[in-house]
Design an enzyme around this catalytic site. Sequence first.
Site, mmCIF file in Angstrom:
data_model
loop_
_atom_site.group_PDB
_atom_site.id
_atom_site.type_symbol
_atom_site.label_atom_id
_atom_site.label_comp_id
_atom_site.label_asym_id
_atom_site.label_seq_id
_atom_site.Cartn_x
_atom_site.Cartn_y
_atom_site.Cartn_z
ATOM 1 N N LYS A 1 42.914 36.286 39.140
ATOM 2 C CA LYS A 1 42.539 35.881 40.500
ATOM 3 C C LYS A 1 42.296 34.381 40.554
ATOM 4 O O LYS A 1 41.584 33.844 39.710
ATOM 5 C CB LYS A 1 41.258 36.616 40.921
ATOM 6 C CG LYS A 1 41.407 38.126 40.954
ATOM 7 C CD LYS A 1 40.091 38.818 41.223
ATOM 8 C CE LYS A 1 39.102 38.624 40.104
ATOM 9 N NZ LYS A 1 37.847 39.380 40.282
ATOM 10 N N THR B 1 30.629 34.419 49.440
ATOM 11 C CA THR B 1 31.625 35.103 48.606
ATOM 12 C C THR B 1 30.953 35.957 47.535
ATOM 13 O O THR B 1 31.539 36.241 46.507
ATOM 14 C CB THR B 1 32.551 34.071 47.930
ATOM 15 O OG1 THR B 1 31.727 33.108 47.255
ATOM 16 C CG2 THR B 1 33.455 33.370 48.928
ATOM 17 N N GLY C 1 30.100 38.970 45.574
ATOM 18 C CA GLY C 1 30.683 40.304 45.412
ATOM 19 C C GLY C 1 32.154 40.408 45.764
ATOM 20 O O GLY C 1 32.689 41.526 45.872
ATOM 21 N N THR C 2 32.846 39.281 45.907
ATOM 22 C CA THR C 2 34.275 39.360 46.263
ATOM 23 C C THR C 2 35.072 40.097 45.185
ATOM 24 O O THR C 2 35.948 40.900 45.497
ATOM 25 C CB THR C 2 34.894 37.959 46.473
ATOM 26 O OG1 THR C 2 34.520 37.133 45.376
ATOM 27 C CG2 THR C 2 34.431 37.347 47.770
ATOM 28 N N GLY C 3 34.752 39.816 43.916
ATOM 29 C CA GLY C 3 35.491 40.443 42.818
ATOM 30 C C GLY C 3 35.256 41.951 42.779
ATOM 31 O O GLY C 3 36.199 42.739 42.606
ATOM 32 N N CYS C 4 34.003 42.368 42.978
ATOM 33 C CA CYS C 4 33.672 43.808 42.982
ATOM 34 C C CYS C 4 34.402 44.500 44.127
ATOM 35 O O CYS C 4 35.015 45.572 43.960
ATOM 36 C CB CYS C 4 32.170 44.021 43.168
ATOM 37 S SG CYS C 4 31.150 43.172 41.963
#
Length: 268
Positions: free
Chosen positions: A175, A206, A208-211
């Site tokens: 990412k 942003t 928690g964007t990855g979760c």
Amino acid sequence: MTVSRALTIAGSDSGGGAGIQADLKTFTVLGVYGMSALTAVTAQNTLGVHGIYNLSLEAIAQQIDAVAVDLGVDAIKTGMLAQVPIIETVAMKIKEHQLPNLVVDPVMVAKGGAQLLENDSQQALIRHLLPLATVVTPNLPEAEVLTGRTIRTVEEMKEAARQIHSFGTRYVLVKGGHLEGDALDILYDGEQFAEFVSPRFETKHTHGTGCTFSAAITSELAKGAAVYEAVHTAKQFITCAIEDSLGLGQGHGPTNHWAYVRRHQQHI
Ligand SMILES: Nc1ncnc2c1ncn2[C@@H]1O[C@H](COP(=O)(O)OP(=O)(O)OP(=O)(O)O)[C@@H](O)[C@H]1O
Ligand SMILES: Cc1ncc(CO)c(N)n1
């Protein structure tokens, strides 16, 4: 009525923007039945992580057993797995129950800088979990740790994807949220690269964007989508969630888990 089922094995974020809470919200709005096995409880808000309490190996293993032997699982994701024995236990249970469609989000550091994976655990992720994964979703700092390389360009993202693929994961999604310019992610299947791109929004919200992104991929896999289609839908989901973020809290606020579905409904 048939229902698709997804399990998240991850930490709790009391602030609700990341971790188990982000995963369950994402599963729900994407129409998937969500289940959870908590690995840790964090006292956390948009300003940072104020406490970490890992659960016992027995508690983690029992939760996975309980879900797997009764409700069944169509896809699964892992998030915060702080210590080597936790990684080993989770990998053992995934193998034992032959849980399908595993998405590994190799969570290492929270947005505010708190370490969520203890030192020396990276090798355990590579050794025990990545060979079981359908998709692994490192952000740039995580890809740097996994490969031992510095990553500053798209070409370096591709080299990192090749190296991580050699650890045994079927698809690698590097990412580019931490680069500058458009938000570009690279998917590699061992032969070809696919690019997923969106405009970058100038926002500090942003958390928690990855979760949320990996939970959206998991939801689509649970519903039977192929990996490319799952990532495509999840990219739209996370882009809407960041663009319409809620502005909550004084630090890095959560994204908006309803945004994608609301926009989608307005178009039908
Ligand atoms: N400012 C932004 N605008 C648009 N898209 C973004 C932005 N920041 C991240 N993204 C996208 O969000 C998704 C998640 O990537 P990111 O690199 O932020 O994950 P992450 O660092 O693992 O998140 P976290 O650690 O907070 O859970 C990717 O598709 C990325 O391209
Ligand atoms: C519990 C938890 N998992 C993952 C992240 C990464 O965003 C976080 N901040 N908190």
